[in-house]
Write a protein that holds these residues in place. Structure first.
Motif, PDB file in Angstrom:
ATOM      1  N   ARG A  48       2.379   5.937  -3.604  1.00 44.56           N
ATOM      2  CA  ARG A  48       3.327   6.871  -4.240  1.00 44.56           C
ATOM      3  C   ARG A  48       3.073   7.023  -5.739  1.00 44.56           C
ATOM      4  O   ARG A  48       3.613   7.935  -6.363  1.00 44.56           O
ATOM      5  CB  ARG A  48       4.760   6.392  -4.018  1.00 44.56           C
ATOM      6  N   LEU A  49       2.289   6.112  -6.313  1.00 40.42           N
ATOM      7  CA  LEU A  49       1.984   6.189  -7.737  1.00 40.42           C
ATOM      8  C   LEU A  49       0.861   7.193  -7.977  1.00 40.42           C
ATOM      9  O   LEU A  49       0.157   7.595  -7.058  1.00 40.42           O
ATOM     10  CB  LEU A  49       1.596   4.813  -8.268  1.00 40.42           C
ATOM     11  N   GLN A  50       0.663   7.527  -9.233  1.00 37.20           N
ATOM     12  CA  GLN A  50      -0.340   8.523  -9.586  1.00 37.20           C
ATOM     13  C   GLN A  50      -1.184   8.038 -10.759  1.00 37.20           C
ATOM     14  O   GLN A  50      -0.730   7.244 -11.589  1.00 37.20           O
ATOM     15  CB  GLN A  50       0.319   9.867  -9.958  1.00 37.20           C
ATOM     16  N   GLY A  51      -2.420   8.520 -10.813  1.00 40.70           N
ATOM     17  CA  GLY A  51      -3.270   8.345 -11.982  1.00 40.70           C
ATOM     18  C   GLY A  51      -3.572   6.911 -12.352  1.00 40.70           C
ATOM     19  O   GLY A  51      -3.815   6.050 -11.510  1.00 40.70           O
ATOM     20  N   PHE A  93      -5.497  -0.150   3.956  1.00 40.29           N
ATOM     21  CA  PHE A  93      -4.316   0.670   4.221  1.00 40.29           C
ATOM     22  C   PHE A  93      -4.284   1.905   3.312  1.00 40.29           C
ATOM     23  O   PHE A  93      -3.909   2.997   3.756  1.00 40.29           O
ATOM     24  CB  PHE A  93      -3.045  -0.154   4.023  1.00 40.29           C
ATOM     25  N   LEU A  94      -4.664   1.744   2.052  1.00 40.24           N
ATOM     26  CA  LEU A  94      -4.693   2.897   1.147  1.00 40.24           C
ATOM     27  C   LEU A  94      -5.692   3.942   1.622  1.00 40.24           C
ATOM     28  O   LEU A  94      -5.420   5.147   1.555  1.00 40.24           O
ATOM     29  CB  LEU A  94      -5.046   2.442  -0.268  1.00 40.24           C
ATOM     30  N   ALA A  95      -6.842   3.482   2.103  1.00 41.29           N
ATOM     31  CA  ALA A  95      -7.832   4.426   2.625  1.00 41.29           C
ATOM     32  C   ALA A  95      -7.260   5.199   3.805  1.00 41.29           C
ATOM     33  O   ALA A  95      -7.472   6.417   3.934  1.00 41.29           O
ATOM     34  CB  ALA A  95      -9.100   3.674   3.042  1.00 41.29           C
ATOM     35  N   GLY A  96      -6.528   4.496   4.685  1.00 44.87           N
ATOM     36  CA  GLY A  96      -5.910   5.167   5.822  1.00 44.87           C
ATOM     37  C   GLY A  96      -4.832   6.142   5.395  1.00 44.87           C
ATOM     38  O   GLY A  96      -4.739   7.261   5.934  1.00 44.87           O
ATOM     39  N   LEU A  97      -4.014   5.766   4.430  1.00 45.88           N
ATOM     40  CA  LEU A  97      -2.941   6.650   3.956  1.00 45.88           C
ATOM     41  C   LEU A  97      -3.500   7.910   3.305  1.00 45.88           C
ATOM     42  O   LEU A  97      -2.964   9.012   3.484  1.00 45.88           O
ATOM     43  CB  LEU A  97      -2.052   5.895   2.964  1.00 45.88           C
ATOM     44  N   ARG A  98      -4.575   7.763   2.565  1.00 51.57           N
ATOM     45  CA  ARG A  98      -5.166   8.926   1.897  1.00 51.57           C
ATOM     46  C   ARG A  98      -5.887   9.841   2.876  1.00 51.57           C
ATOM     47  O   ARG A  98      -6.147  11.005   2.559  1.00 51.57           O
ATOM     48  CB  ARG A  98      -6.127   8.459   0.808  1.00 51.57           C
ATOM     49  N   ALA A 125      12.306   9.051   9.261  1.00 51.72           N
ATOM     50  CA  ALA A 125      11.746   9.824  10.373  1.00 51.72           C
ATOM     51  C   ALA A 125      10.287  10.176  10.112  1.00 51.72           C
ATOM     52  O   ALA A 125       9.450  10.142  11.025  1.00 51.72           O
ATOM     53  CB  ALA A 125      12.572  11.086  10.591  1.00 51.72           C
ATOM     54  N   THR A 126       9.962  10.507   8.867  1.00 51.60           N
ATOM     55  CA  THR A 126       8.577  10.822   8.515  1.00 51.60           C
ATOM     56  C   THR A 126       7.682   9.610   8.722  1.00 51.60           C
ATOM     57  O   THR A 126       6.566   9.720   9.254  1.00 51.60           O
ATOM     58  CB  THR A 126       8.499  11.287   7.052  1.00 51.60           C
ATOM     59  N   PHE A 127       8.184   8.452   8.297  1.00 50.34           N
ATOM     60  CA  PHE A 127       7.390   7.232   8.474  1.00 50.34           C
ATOM     61  C   PHE A 127       7.212   6.898   9.949  1.00 50.34           C
ATOM     62  O   PHE A 127       6.107   6.592  10.399  1.00 50.34           O
ATOM     63  CB  PHE A 127       8.063   6.062   7.749  1.00 50.34           C
ATOM     64  N   ARG A 128       8.299   6.973  10.705  1.00 50.20           N
ATOM     65  CA  ARG A 128       8.258   6.552  12.113  1.00 50.20           C
ATOM     66  C   ARG A 128       7.436   7.494  12.980  1.00 50.20           C
ATOM     67  O   ARG A 128       6.735   7.052  13.904  1.00 50.20           O
ATOM     68  CB  ARG A 128       9.689   6.455  12.655  1.00 50.20           C
ATOM     69  N   ARG A 129       7.481   8.788  12.700  1.00 48.72           N
ATOM     70  CA  ARG A 129       6.831   9.760  13.573  1.00 48.72           C
ATOM     71  C   ARG A 129       5.465  10.234  13.059  1.00 48.72           C
ATOM     72  O   ARG A 129       4.694  10.820  13.824  1.00 48.72           O
ATOM     73  CB  ARG A 129       7.750  10.977  13.778  1.00 48.72           C
ATOM     74  N   ILE A 130       5.182  10.009  11.782  1.00 50.24           N
ATOM     75  CA  ILE A 130       3.902  10.481  11.230  1.00 50.24           C
ATOM     76  C   ILE A 130       3.059   9.316  10.695  1.00 50.24           C
ATOM     77  O   ILE A 130       1.969   9.048  11.190  1.00 50.24           O
ATOM     78  CB  ILE A 130       4.139  11.519  10.112  1.00 50.24           C
ATOM     79  N   THR A 131       3.591   8.633   9.675  1.00 47.01           N
ATOM     80  CA  THR A 131       2.796   7.606   9.005  1.00 47.01           C
ATOM     81  C   THR A 131       2.435   6.464   9.940  1.00 47.01           C
ATOM     82  O   THR A 131       1.256   6.082  10.040  1.00 47.01           O
ATOM     83  CB  THR A 131       3.560   7.058   7.784  1.00 47.01           C
ATOM     84  N   TRP A 132       3.425   5.903  10.619  1.00 44.50           N
ATOM     85  CA  TRP A 132       3.162   4.728  11.455  1.00 44.50           C
ATOM     86  C   TRP A 132       2.189   5.024  12.601  1.00 44.50           C
ATOM     87  O   TRP A 132       1.215   4.284  12.773  1.00 44.50           O
ATOM     88  CB  TRP A 132       4.468   4.153  11.971  1.00 44.50           C
ATOM     89  N   ALA A 174       0.827  -1.209   0.000  1.00 41.55           N
ATOM     90  CA  ALA A 174       0.000   0.000   0.000  1.00 41.55           C
ATOM     91  C   ALA A 174       0.862   1.260   0.000  1.00 41.55           C
ATOM     92  O   ALA A 174       0.534   2.245  -0.676  1.00 41.55           O
ATOM     93  CB  ALA A 174      -0.929  -0.006   1.208  1.00 41.55           C
ATOM     94  N   LEU A 175       1.963   1.242   0.755  1.00 37.54           N
ATOM     95  CA  LEU A 175       2.864   2.390   0.756  1.00 37.54           C
ATOM     96  C   LEU A 175       3.433   2.640  -0.636  1.00 37.54           C
ATOM     97  O   LEU A 175       3.551   3.795  -1.080  1.00 37.54           O
ATOM     98  CB  LEU A 175       4.002   2.160   1.754  1.00 37.54           C
ATOM     99  N   GLY A 176       3.785   1.554  -1.334  1.00 35.80           N
ATOM    100  CA  GLY A 176       4.313   1.709  -2.689  1.00 35.80           C
ATOM    101  C   GLY A 176       3.252   2.211  -3.657  1.00 35.80           C
ATOM    102  O   GLY A 176       3.518   3.115  -4.463  1.00 35.80           O
TER     103      GLY A 176
END
Length: 284
Positions: free
Chosen positions: A86-89, A166-171, A190-197, A81-83
């Motif tokens: 990052r894609l578009q369209g 997971f995609l719904a959560g990321l968006r 750091a972004t993943f550990r402190r924000i995303t996770w 889902a993380l990968g």
């Protein structure tokens, strides 16, 4: 007025869940066949379970299968889902469709695909083994290979739904948070550990709980892939219930095993929920 609106749901819920559950518990204390009445035997069915080799094998195989699928499957879906995020369209839609497509396949089709792929004589995977100089392995007839292979197939088959969650959560994570992190020159880790996770932990806990309940009730894949192999060595709890009820005509003993599975699922789900709550509190 409120009671009138709720009454149909309560009636249907009681008819299709509460009443069958009560009957299941009642039958587990009898020596009833699959169809018909039996005499009361108390806790005899439960006592006989713990001393039976097949039940112990089924219990161990179920636990082993859960270990192979729940956590690996959840975090594999999260990584995918993380990968995809990052894609578009159209590229994102196409890749997501590729991963979600197996989820809509019926188990019979999944069985045919992987039986053909891993067949000892003509499977595509076996030809790759030959090219690499590896001895062919009868995957579905080997006790040591069977559960890992079925676990891998199950993750491949069911990951699509978890990926969507997971995609719904990321968006749902506001883009402004990531923009602020970028202004502070935060690294990707750091972004993943402190924000995303931390923000994705509720979704992760939900997926873990769903997968835990689903994989503890595994039956279809094990039943189909055991055809022509060693089914008694590949028993899981639902398969054991099926054998007792439909092959041995022992409804009481099957009901006792089903009650044990019901209690295990409830207990493990509650423990998992409490642990995820504690982990969430610790992350804060």
């Amino acid at each position: 007025m409120a009671a009138m609106l709720v009454a149909p749901f309560v009636a249907i819920y009681g008819l299709v869940f509460i009443y069958p559950t009560i009957r299941l518990f009642m039958i587990s204390f009898t020596d009833a066949p699959l169809i018909g009445r039996g005499s009361f035997v108390g806790l005899e069915n439960y006592a006989r379970l713990w001393g039976e080799r097949r039940f112990n094998v089924a219990l161990w195989n179920t636990a082993y299968f859960v270990l192979l699928t729940v956590v690996p499957g959840t975090f594999t879906a999260f990584a995918i889902a993380l990968g995809i995020n990052r894609l578009q369209g159209r590229l994102q839609a196409f890749v997501l469709a590729l991963f979600f497509l197996p989820y809509i396949l019926p188990v019979s089709v999944v069985y045919l695909i992987w039986d053909w792929t891993l067949n000892f004589q003509f499977g595509i995977a076996m030809y790759l083994f030959d090219i690499l100089g590896i001895s062919r392995v009868p995957v579905f007839k080997s006790t040591s290979w069977f559960m890992p292979a079925v676990a891998f197939i199950t993750i491949w088959w069911t990951a699509g739904f978890s990926i969507l969650l997971f995609l719904a959560g990321l968006r749902a994570i506001p883009a402004e948070i990531y923009e602020a992190a970028a202004l502070d020159n935060a690294s990707t880790w750091a972004t993943f550990r402190r924000i995303t996770w931390p923000l994705m932990w509720p979704i992760t806990a939900l997926v873990l709980t769903i997968q835990l309940i689903l994989q503890m009730k595994i039956f279809d894949q094990v039943y189909l892939f055991s055809t022509g192999g060693r089914p008694n060595d590949n028993l899981v709890l639902v398969y054991y219930v099926f054998q007792r009820a439909f092959q041995s005509d022992q409804g009481g003993r099957a009901a006792a095993a089903a009650v044990v599975l019901f209690i295990i699922v409830i207990g493990v789900s509650v423990i998992n929920f409490q642990l995820t709550r504690l982990s969430k509190g610790g992350a804060r």
